[in-house]
Design an enzyme around this catalytic site. Structure first.
Site, mmCIF file in Angstrom:
data_model
loop_
_atom_site.group_PDB
_atom_site.id
_atom_site.type_symbol
_atom_site.label_atom_id
_atom_site.label_comp_id
_atom_site.label_asym_id
_atom_site.label_seq_id
_atom_site.Cartn_x
_atom_site.Cartn_y
_atom_site.Cartn_z
ATOM 1 N N LYS A 1 -4.592 0.551 4.614
ATOM 2 C CA LYS A 1 -5.082 0.544 6.000
ATOM 3 C C LYS A 1 -5.841 1.834 6.315
ATOM 4 O O LYS A 1 -6.828 2.121 5.693
ATOM 5 C CB LYS A 1 -3.920 0.306 6.959
ATOM 6 C CG LYS A 1 -2.931 -0.766 6.489
ATOM 7 C CD LYS A 1 -3.572 -2.131 6.325
ATOM 8 C CE LYS A 1 -2.486 -3.147 5.982
ATOM 9 N NZ LYS A 1 -2.982 -4.392 5.441
ATOM 10 N N TYR B 1 6.283 -5.273 10.135
ATOM 11 C CA TYR B 1 5.355 -6.010 9.288
ATOM 12 C C TYR B 1 6.068 -7.237 8.721
ATOM 13 O O TYR B 1 7.089 -7.110 8.051
ATOM 14 C CB TYR B 1 4.823 -5.094 8.187
ATOM 15 C CG TYR B 1 3.968 -5.822 7.196
ATOM 16 C CD1 TYR B 1 2.840 -6.519 7.620
ATOM 17 C CD2 TYR B 1 4.286 -5.851 5.853
ATOM 18 C CE1 TYR B 1 2.057 -7.212 6.725
ATOM 19 C CE2 TYR B 1 3.503 -6.540 4.949
ATOM 20 C CZ TYR B 1 2.397 -7.225 5.391
ATOM 21 O OH TYR B 1 1.629 -7.917 4.506
ATOM 22 N N ASP C 1 7.949 3.304 8.693
ATOM 23 C CA ASP C 1 6.625 2.775 8.346
ATOM 24 C C ASP C 1 5.659 3.320 9.391
ATOM 25 O O ASP C 1 5.657 2.895 10.544
ATOM 26 C CB ASP C 1 6.651 1.238 8.350
ATOM 27 C CG ASP C 1 5.293 0.636 7.952
ATOM 28 O OD1 ASP C 1 4.276 1.340 8.045
ATOM 29 O OD2 ASP C 1 5.261 -0.549 7.568
ATOM 30 N N ARG D 1 2.707 5.078 -16.917
ATOM 31 C CA ARG D 1 3.513 4.374 -15.905
ATOM 32 C C ARG D 1 4.690 5.264 -15.533
ATOM 33 O O ARG D 1 5.746 5.102 -16.072
ATOM 34 C CB ARG D 1 4.022 3.041 -16.484
ATOM 35 C CG ARG D 1 4.542 2.072 -15.458
ATOM 36 C CD ARG D 1 5.344 0.920 -16.089
ATOM 37 N NE ARG D 1 6.581 1.424 -16.619
ATOM 38 C CZ ARG D 1 6.990 1.280 -17.878
ATOM 39 N NH1 ARG D 1 6.315 0.624 -18.740
ATOM 40 N NH2 ARG D 1 8.125 1.825 -18.303
HETATM 41 C C1 LIG Z 1 2.497 -1.895 9.041
HETATM 42 C C2 LIG Z 1 2.351 -2.424 7.647
HETATM 43 N N1 LIG Z 1 3.245 -2.042 6.726
HETATM 44 C C3 LIG Z 1 3.162 -2.485 5.448
HETATM 45 C C4 LIG Z 1 2.176 -3.362 5.048
HETATM 46 C C5 LIG Z 1 2.108 -3.838 3.620
HETATM 47 O O1 LIG Z 1 1.076 -3.166 2.952
HETATM 48 P P1 LIG Z 1 0.228 -3.764 1.731
HETATM 49 O O2 LIG Z 1 -0.544 -4.934 2.258
HETATM 50 O O3 LIG Z 1 -0.612 -2.608 1.310
HETATM 51 O O4 LIG Z 1 1.210 -4.186 0.688
HETATM 52 C C6 LIG Z 1 1.220 -3.777 5.977
HETATM 53 C C7 LIG Z 1 0.145 -4.714 5.576
HETATM 54 O O5 LIG Z 1 -0.477 -5.365 6.407
HETATM 55 C C8 LIG Z 1 1.318 -3.300 7.310
HETATM 56 O O6 LIG Z 1 0.439 -3.687 8.257
#
Ligand SMILES: Cc1ncc(COP(=O)(O)O)c(C=O)c1O
Length: 391
Positions: free
Chosen positions: A210, A112, A185, A60
Protein backbone atom coordinates in the site's frame (compact mmCIF):
# COMPACT_ATOMS: atom_id res chain seq x y z
CA UNK A 1 22.48 -5.74 8.09
CA UNK A 2 25.65 -5.07 6.10
CA UNK A 3 27.70 -2.40 7.89
CA UNK A 4 29.79 -1.72 4.75
CA UNK A 5 26.95 0.33 3.37
CA UNK A 6 25.83 1.92 6.63
CA UNK A 7 25.90 5.72 6.57
CA UNK A 8 28.19 7.96 8.50
CA UNK A 9 25.48 10.64 8.41
CA UNK A 10 23.47 11.54 11.54
CA UNK A 11 20.33 9.76 10.32
CA UNK A 12 19.11 9.40 13.90
CA UNK A 13 18.35 13.14 14.07
CA UNK A 14 16.61 13.39 10.73
CA UNK A 15 12.90 14.04 10.25
CA UNK A 16 10.86 11.30 8.53
CA UNK A 17 10.81 13.26 5.25
CA UNK A 18 14.61 13.34 5.24
CA UNK A 19 15.01 9.71 6.27
CA UNK A 20 12.70 8.62 3.46
CA UNK A 21 13.87 10.92 0.66
CA UNK A 22 17.54 10.17 1.30
CA UNK A 23 16.99 6.45 1.88
CA UNK A 24 18.93 7.02 5.16
CA UNK A 25 21.75 8.54 3.12
CA UNK A 26 23.24 5.17 2.25
CA UNK A 27 25.75 4.87 -0.59
CA UNK A 28 26.88 1.50 -1.96
CA UNK A 29 30.36 0.89 -0.53
CA UNK A 30 31.62 -1.11 -3.53
CA UNK A 31 30.53 1.28 -6.32
CA UNK A 32 29.55 4.57 -4.60
CA UNK A 33 26.16 4.18 -6.28
CA UNK A 34 23.42 6.37 -4.78
CA UNK A 35 20.74 3.89 -5.80
CA UNK A 36 21.67 0.47 -4.42
CA UNK A 37 22.51 -2.53 -6.60
CA UNK A 38 20.08 -5.44 -6.60
CA UNK A 39 21.47 -8.68 -5.18
CA UNK A 40 20.19 -11.85 -6.82
CA UNK A 41 22.46 -14.55 -5.38
CA UNK A 42 20.66 -17.43 -3.69
CA UNK A 43 23.75 -18.55 -1.75
CA UNK A 44 26.88 -17.16 -0.08
CA UNK A 45 30.47 -18.45 0.13
CA UNK A 46 31.85 -19.92 3.33
CA UNK A 47 35.11 -18.65 4.85
CA UNK A 48 38.26 -20.82 4.89
CA UNK A 49 37.69 -21.44 8.61
CA UNK A 50 34.23 -22.89 7.76
CA UNK A 51 32.40 -19.85 9.13
CA UNK A 52 30.15 -17.28 7.48
CA UNK A 53 31.71 -13.95 8.42
CA UNK A 54 29.35 -12.19 5.96
CA UNK A 55 26.45 -13.19 8.21
CA UNK A 56 24.73 -14.65 5.15
CA UNK A 57 24.28 -18.29 4.26
CA UNK A 58 21.31 -18.78 1.93
CA UNK A 59 18.83 -16.53 0.19
CA UNK A 60 15.85 -17.66 2.31
CA UNK A 61 15.95 -15.05 3.92
CA UNK A 62 19.54 -13.68 3.88
CA UNK A 63 19.34 -10.98 1.23
CA UNK A 64 21.46 -7.81 1.08
CA UNK A 65 18.68 -6.18 -0.95
CA UNK A 66 16.62 -6.10 2.25
CA UNK A 67 19.20 -4.13 4.26
CA UNK A 68 18.39 -0.58 3.19
CA UNK A 69 14.58 -0.84 3.01
CA UNK A 70 14.50 -2.68 6.36
CA UNK A 71 16.82 -0.12 7.98
CA UNK A 72 14.75 2.75 6.59
CA UNK A 73 11.49 1.31 7.85
CA UNK A 74 13.08 0.63 11.21
CA UNK A 75 14.22 4.26 11.44
CA UNK A 76 10.81 5.60 10.38
CA UNK A 77 9.00 3.45 12.97
CA UNK A 78 11.71 3.98 15.62
CA UNK A 79 12.11 0.24 16.05
CA UNK A 80 14.98 -2.09 16.88
CA UNK A 81 14.60 -4.36 13.85
CA UNK A 82 12.54 -4.78 10.70
CA UNK A 83 11.80 -7.67 8.38
CA UNK A 84 10.36 -7.71 4.86
CA UNK A 85 7.92 -10.42 3.79
CA UNK A 86 6.37 -11.61 0.54
CA UNK A 87 3.10 -9.85 1.37
CA UNK A 88 1.25 -8.14 4.18
CA UNK A 89 -0.53 -11.43 4.87
CA UNK A 90 2.81 -13.27 5.08
CA UNK A 91 4.00 -10.67 7.61
CA UNK A 92 0.80 -10.77 9.68
CA UNK A 93 0.48 -14.55 9.75
CA UNK A 94 4.16 -14.85 10.77
CA UNK A 95 3.33 -12.98 13.99
CA UNK A 96 0.60 -15.51 14.82
CA UNK A 97 2.58 -18.55 13.64
CA UNK A 98 5.37 -17.54 16.02
CA UNK A 99 2.95 -18.24 18.90
CA UNK A 100 2.30 -21.75 20.18
CA UNK A 101 -0.80 -23.93 19.72
CA UNK A 102 -3.10 -23.34 22.69
CA UNK A 103 -2.17 -19.65 23.00
CA UNK A 104 -5.05 -17.21 23.32
CA UNK A 105 -5.13 -14.12 21.11
CA UNK A 106 -7.50 -11.18 21.06
CA UNK A 107 -7.99 -9.26 17.81
CA UNK A 108 -10.09 -6.36 16.52
CA UNK A 109 -13.47 -7.29 15.06
CA UNK A 110 -13.00 -4.62 12.42
CA UNK A 111 -9.83 -5.28 10.50
CA UNK A 112 -8.53 -6.30 7.09
CA UNK A 113 -11.08 -8.98 6.15
CA UNK A 114 -8.66 -11.57 4.76
CA UNK A 115 -6.66 -11.67 7.98
CA UNK A 116 -9.87 -11.90 10.01
CA UNK A 117 -10.94 -14.87 7.85
CA UNK A 118 -7.56 -16.55 8.31
CA UNK A 119 -7.74 -16.07 12.08
CA UNK A 120 -11.21 -17.60 12.25
CA UNK A 121 -10.27 -20.63 10.10
CA UNK A 122 -6.63 -21.67 9.57
CA UNK A 123 -5.29 -20.09 12.78
CA UNK A 124 -7.95 -21.88 14.82
CA UNK A 125 -7.27 -25.18 13.02
CA UNK A 126 -3.59 -24.73 13.86
CA UNK A 127 -4.47 -24.43 17.55
CA UNK A 128 -4.72 -20.75 18.39
CA UNK A 129 -7.69 -19.67 20.46
CA UNK A 130 -8.89 -16.50 18.74
CA UNK A 131 -11.33 -14.01 20.21
CA UNK A 132 -12.57 -11.00 18.23
CA UNK A 133 -13.61 -7.90 20.19
CA UNK A 134 -14.42 -4.28 19.48
CA UNK A 135 -11.02 -2.87 20.45
CA UNK A 136 -12.35 0.69 20.38
CA UNK A 137 -14.15 -0.39 23.57
CA UNK A 138 -11.36 -0.69 26.15
CA UNK A 139 -13.64 -2.35 28.72
CA UNK A 140 -14.47 -5.05 26.17
CA UNK A 141 -10.76 -5.59 25.53
CA UNK A 142 -10.00 -5.75 29.28
CA UNK A 143 -12.78 -8.31 29.74
CA UNK A 144 -11.42 -10.48 26.92
CA UNK A 145 -7.90 -10.72 28.38
CA UNK A 146 -6.93 -13.95 30.12
CA UNK A 147 -3.85 -13.09 32.17
CA UNK A 148 -1.07 -15.61 31.60
CA UNK A 149 -2.91 -17.18 28.62
CA UNK A 150 -3.43 -14.28 26.24
CA UNK A 151 -0.16 -13.89 24.34
CA UNK A 152 -1.09 -11.33 21.71
CA UNK A 153 -3.48 -8.46 21.12
CA UNK A 154 -3.85 -7.49 17.44
CA UNK A 155 -5.34 -4.16 16.44
CA UNK A 156 -5.70 -2.17 13.24
CA UNK A 157 -6.08 1.61 13.35
CA UNK A 158 -7.58 3.32 11.40
CA UNK A 159 -9.43 0.07 10.64
CA UNK A 160 -10.81 -1.14 7.34
CA UNK A 161 -13.35 -0.24 6.05
CA UNK A 162 -15.08 2.13 8.50
CA UNK A 163 -11.80 3.70 9.78
CA UNK A 164 -12.55 3.21 13.48
CA UNK A 165 -9.75 4.40 15.74
CA UNK A 166 -8.27 2.23 18.49
CA UNK A 167 -6.23 3.72 21.33
CA UNK A 168 -2.75 2.22 20.90
CA UNK A 169 -1.31 3.36 24.27
CA UNK A 170 -4.32 2.10 26.22
CA UNK A 171 -4.28 -1.25 24.40
CA UNK A 172 -0.55 -1.60 25.11
CA UNK A 173 -1.20 -1.04 28.81
CA UNK A 174 -4.03 -3.58 28.88
CA UNK A 175 -2.04 -6.16 26.90
CA UNK A 176 1.11 -5.77 28.99
CA UNK A 177 -0.81 -5.94 32.28
CA UNK A 178 -2.04 -9.39 31.21
CA UNK A 179 1.42 -10.52 30.03
CA UNK A 180 0.54 -10.19 26.34
CA UNK A 181 2.17 -8.28 23.50
CA UNK A 182 0.50 -5.69 21.28
CA UNK A 183 0.75 -5.81 17.48
CA UNK A 184 -0.62 -2.99 15.32
CA UNK A 185 -1.53 -3.13 11.64
CA UNK A 186 -0.50 0.43 10.78
CA UNK A 187 -0.85 0.08 7.00
CA UNK A 188 -3.32 2.95 6.72
CA UNK A 189 -1.61 5.34 9.14
CA UNK A 190 1.94 4.75 7.86
CA UNK A 191 4.92 5.83 10.01
CA UNK A 192 4.42 9.36 8.70
CA UNK A 193 1.20 9.78 10.72
CA UNK A 194 1.59 7.33 13.63
CA UNK A 195 4.50 5.49 15.21
CA UNK A 196 2.88 2.74 17.29
CA UNK A 197 6.15 1.54 18.88
CA UNK A 198 6.60 4.93 20.52
CA UNK A 199 3.10 4.52 21.99
CA UNK A 200 3.93 1.19 23.63
CA UNK A 201 3.18 -1.35 20.88
CA UNK A 202 5.58 -4.27 20.51
CA UNK A 203 5.19 -5.02 16.79
CA UNK A 204 4.07 -2.93 13.84
CA UNK A 205 2.82 -4.57 10.68
CA UNK A 206 2.47 -3.06 7.21
CA UNK A 207 1.04 -4.24 3.98
CA UNK A 208 3.93 -2.59 2.13
CA UNK A 209 1.85 -3.18 -0.99
CA UNK A 210 0.00 0.00 0.00
CA UNK A 211 1.44 3.38 1.03
CA UNK A 212 5.02 2.24 1.72
CA UNK A 213 5.49 1.32 -1.92
CA UNK A 214 2.75 3.61 -3.12
CA UNK A 215 2.59 2.78 -6.82
CA UNK A 216 0.33 -0.30 -7.00
CA UNK A 217 3.10 -2.32 -8.61
CA UNK A 218 4.24 -4.83 -6.03
CA UNK A 219 2.99 -7.05 -3.20
CA UNK A 220 5.05 -6.88 -0.01
CA UNK A 221 4.76 -6.92 3.75
CA UNK A 222 6.84 -5.76 6.69
CA UNK A 223 7.15 -6.08 10.44
CA UNK A 224 9.02 -3.78 12.80
CA UNK A 225 9.81 -4.73 16.40
CA UNK A 226 10.39 -2.58 19.46
CA UNK A 227 12.85 -5.11 20.91
CA UNK A 228 15.14 -7.78 19.52
CA UNK A 229 13.60 -10.34 21.86
CA UNK A 230 12.76 -14.03 21.72
CA UNK A 231 9.42 -13.37 20.04
CA UNK A 232 11.21 -11.50 17.25
CA UNK A 233 13.68 -14.38 16.79
CA UNK A 234 10.73 -16.76 16.44
CA UNK A 235 9.13 -14.47 13.85
CA UNK A 236 12.36 -14.35 11.82
CA UNK A 237 12.44 -18.14 12.10
CA UNK A 238 8.94 -18.35 10.61
CA UNK A 239 10.05 -16.15 7.71
CA UNK A 240 13.15 -18.26 6.99
CA UNK A 241 11.44 -21.63 7.48
CA UNK A 242 8.06 -20.98 5.85
CA UNK A 243 9.86 -19.10 3.10
CA UNK A 244 7.48 -16.15 2.72
CA UNK A 245 10.32 -13.96 1.47
CA UNK A 246 10.28 -10.90 -0.75
CA UNK A 247 12.08 -11.02 -4.11
CA UNK A 248 15.13 -8.80 -4.63
CA UNK A 249 13.48 -6.67 -7.31
CA UNK A 250 10.45 -6.08 -5.09
CA UNK A 251 12.73 -5.04 -2.21
CA UNK A 252 14.52 -2.62 -4.53
CA UNK A 253 11.22 -1.20 -5.84
CA UNK A 254 9.93 -0.85 -2.30
CA UNK A 255 12.93 1.27 -1.29
CA UNK A 256 12.37 3.47 -4.36
CA UNK A 257 8.72 3.86 -3.42
CA UNK A 258 9.51 4.70 0.21
CA UNK A 259 11.70 7.62 -0.85
CA UNK A 260 8.53 9.59 -1.67
CA UNK A 261 6.45 8.24 1.24
CA UNK A 262 6.29 11.52 3.13
CA UNK A 263 5.13 13.66 0.20
CA UNK A 264 2.66 11.05 -1.05
CA UNK A 265 1.06 10.49 2.36
CA UNK A 266 0.74 14.21 3.05
CA UNK A 267 -0.79 14.85 -0.39
CA UNK A 268 -3.27 11.97 0.07
CA UNK A 269 -4.23 13.33 3.51
CA UNK A 270 -4.88 16.80 2.07
CA UNK A 271 -7.00 15.37 -0.74
CA UNK A 272 -8.98 13.08 1.58
CA UNK A 273 -9.67 15.97 3.92
CA UNK A 274 -10.89 18.11 0.99
CA UNK A 275 -13.16 15.32 -0.23
CA UNK A 276 -14.52 14.55 3.24
CA UNK A 277 -15.38 18.21 3.82
CA UNK A 278 -16.95 18.54 0.36
CA UNK A 279 -19.16 15.44 0.59
CA UNK A 280 -20.15 15.74 4.27
CA UNK A 281 -23.85 16.67 4.27
CA UNK A 282 -24.18 15.99 0.50
CA UNK A 283 -27.82 15.25 -0.37
CA UNK A 284 -26.95 11.97 -2.13
CA UNK A 285 -24.70 10.72 0.68
CA UNK A 286 -25.92 9.21 3.94
CA UNK A 287 -22.60 9.53 5.78
CA UNK A 288 -18.92 10.27 5.22
CA UNK A 289 -16.59 8.13 7.34
CA UNK A 290 -13.26 9.91 7.81
CA UNK A 291 -11.30 10.29 11.08
CA UNK A 292 -10.47 13.89 10.17
CA UNK A 293 -14.09 15.01 10.42
CA UNK A 294 -14.93 16.59 13.78
CA UNK A 295 -18.21 14.64 14.02
CA UNK A 296 -16.52 11.25 13.43
CA UNK A 297 -16.54 8.94 16.46
CA UNK A 298 -12.88 8.59 17.35
CA UNK A 299 -11.88 11.97 15.88
CA UNK A 300 -10.45 13.30 19.18
CA UNK A 301 -8.42 10.13 19.71
CA UNK A 302 -7.21 10.22 16.11
CA UNK A 303 -6.16 13.85 16.61
CA UNK A 304 -4.05 12.80 19.62
CA UNK A 305 -2.65 9.61 18.13
CA UNK A 306 -2.00 10.73 14.55
CA UNK A 307 0.09 13.72 13.61
CA UNK A 308 0.24 15.53 10.30
CA UNK A 309 -3.06 14.22 8.94
CA UNK A 310 -5.78 11.60 9.19
CA UNK A 311 -4.80 9.42 6.27
CA UNK A 312 -5.88 8.98 2.69
CA UNK A 313 -8.62 6.41 3.35
CA UNK A 314 -12.30 7.25 3.72
CA UNK A 315 -15.69 5.72 2.97
CA UNK A 316 -19.02 7.10 1.87
CA UNK A 317 -22.44 5.58 2.51
CA UNK A 318 -24.60 6.23 -0.52
CA UNK A 319 -28.28 7.11 -0.11
CA UNK A 320 -30.37 4.41 -1.73
CA UNK A 321 -28.55 1.39 -0.35
CA UNK A 322 -26.41 -1.31 -1.95
CA UNK A 323 -27.71 -1.01 -5.53
CA UNK A 324 -27.20 2.76 -5.51
CA UNK A 325 -23.65 2.39 -4.15
CA UNK A 326 -22.70 -0.18 -6.79
CA UNK A 327 -24.22 2.04 -9.49
CA UNK A 328 -22.08 5.00 -8.37
CA UNK A 329 -18.90 2.89 -8.48
CA UNK A 330 -19.84 1.87 -12.03
CA UNK A 331 -20.10 5.49 -13.22
CA UNK A 332 -16.69 6.90 -12.24
CA UNK A 333 -14.30 7.96 -15.00
CA UNK A 334 -11.17 9.19 -13.19
CA UNK A 335 -11.42 7.00 -10.07
CA UNK A 336 -10.52 3.38 -10.78
CA UNK A 337 -12.98 0.73 -9.66
CA UNK A 338 -10.53 -1.65 -8.01
CA UNK A 339 -9.53 -3.12 -4.68
CA UNK A 340 -6.37 -2.17 -2.70
CA UNK A 341 -5.24 1.20 -1.44
CA UNK A 342 -2.32 3.55 -0.95
CA UNK A 343 -1.30 4.13 -4.58
CA UNK A 344 -0.89 7.46 -6.35
CA UNK A 345 -4.18 6.85 -8.19
CA UNK A 346 -7.59 7.01 -6.50
CA UNK A 347 -9.58 3.78 -6.14
CA UNK A 348 -13.24 3.20 -5.36
CA UNK A 349 -14.75 -0.08 -4.24
CA UNK A 350 -18.04 -1.51 -3.00
CA UNK A 351 -16.54 -3.17 0.02
CA UNK A 352 -19.32 -5.57 1.05
CA UNK A 353 -19.07 -7.26 -2.39
CA UNK A 354 -15.41 -8.01 -1.68
CA UNK A 355 -15.74 -9.13 1.93
CA UNK A 356 -18.86 -11.28 1.61
CA UNK A 357 -21.01 -12.64 4.46
CA UNK A 358 -20.11 -11.47 7.98
CA UNK A 359 -18.53 -8.22 6.82
CA UNK A 360 -18.82 -5.20 9.11
CA UNK A 361 -19.07 -3.07 5.93
CA UNK A 362 -22.60 -1.67 5.54
CA UNK A 363 -24.10 -2.63 2.14
CA UNK A 364 -24.27 1.02 1.03
CA UNK A 365 -20.56 1.66 1.70
CA UNK A 366 -18.03 2.64 -0.95
CA UNK A 367 -14.40 2.59 0.18
CA UNK A 368 -12.25 5.35 -1.27
CA UNK A 369 -8.48 5.22 -1.45
CA UNK A 370 -7.75 8.86 -2.17
CA UNK A 371 -4.71 9.34 -4.37
CA UNK A 372 -2.59 12.36 -5.12
CA UNK A 373 -4.40 13.70 -8.19
CA UNK A 374 -5.86 17.20 -8.23
CA UNK A 375 -8.61 17.21 -5.55
CA UNK A 376 -10.98 19.23 -7.76
CA UNK A 377 -10.83 16.54 -10.46
CA UNK A 378 -11.56 13.82 -7.88
CA UNK A 379 -14.54 15.76 -6.49
CA UNK A 380 -15.93 16.52 -9.98
CA UNK A 381 -15.72 12.88 -11.02
CA UNK A 382 -17.47 11.62 -7.88
CA UNK A 383 -20.14 14.31 -8.27
CA UNK A 384 -20.85 13.25 -11.87
CA UNK A 385 -20.91 9.55 -10.84
CA UNK A 386 -23.42 10.28 -8.06
CA UNK A 387 -25.58 12.27 -10.48
CA UNK A 388 -25.28 9.76 -13.32
CA UNK A 389 -26.19 6.85 -11.05
CA UNK A 390 -29.26 8.74 -9.92
CA UNK A 391 -28.29 7.91 -6.37
C1 LIG B 1 -4.88 -2.94 6.34
C2 LIG B 1 -4.35 -4.11 5.56
N1 LIG B 1 -3.60 -5.01 6.21
C3 LIG B 1 -3.09 -6.08 5.56
C4 LIG B 1 -3.34 -6.31 4.23
C5 LIG B 1 -2.76 -7.52 3.53
O1 LIG B 1 -1.68 -7.12 2.74
P1 LIG B 1 -1.21 -7.85 1.39
O2 LIG B 1 -2.31 -7.69 0.39
O3 LIG B 1 0.05 -7.13 1.04
O4 LIG B 1 -0.99 -9.29 1.73
C6 LIG B 1 -4.12 -5.39 3.52
C7 LIG B 1 -4.40 -5.61 2.08
O5 LIG B 1 -5.34 -5.05 1.52
C8 LIG B 1 -4.64 -4.27 4.21
O6 LIG B 1 -5.42 -3.36 3.58
Amino acid sequence: MNDDTAPTSPAGDWAPATLAASGLGWVDAATRAISPPMHLSSTYERDVDNGYSSGRVYGRADNPSYDQPEALLCALERGAGAALFASGMAAATAVFMALRPGDHVVASKVMYWSLRNWLMTAAKDWGLEVELVDTTDLDALRAAMRPGRTRLVWIETPANPVWSITDISACAEIAHAAGARLAVDSTVATPILTQPLTLGADIVMHSATKYLNGHSDLIAGALVTRELDEAWTRILGVRAQHGGILGSFEAWLLLRGMRTLDVRVRAACRNAEALACHFEGHPLIEAVLYPGLKGFIGHDLAARQMSGGFGGMMSIRVRGGEAAAIAVAAKVRLWKRATSLGGTESLIEHRASVEGPGTPAPPDLLRLSVGIEDPGDLIDDLEQALAAAGA
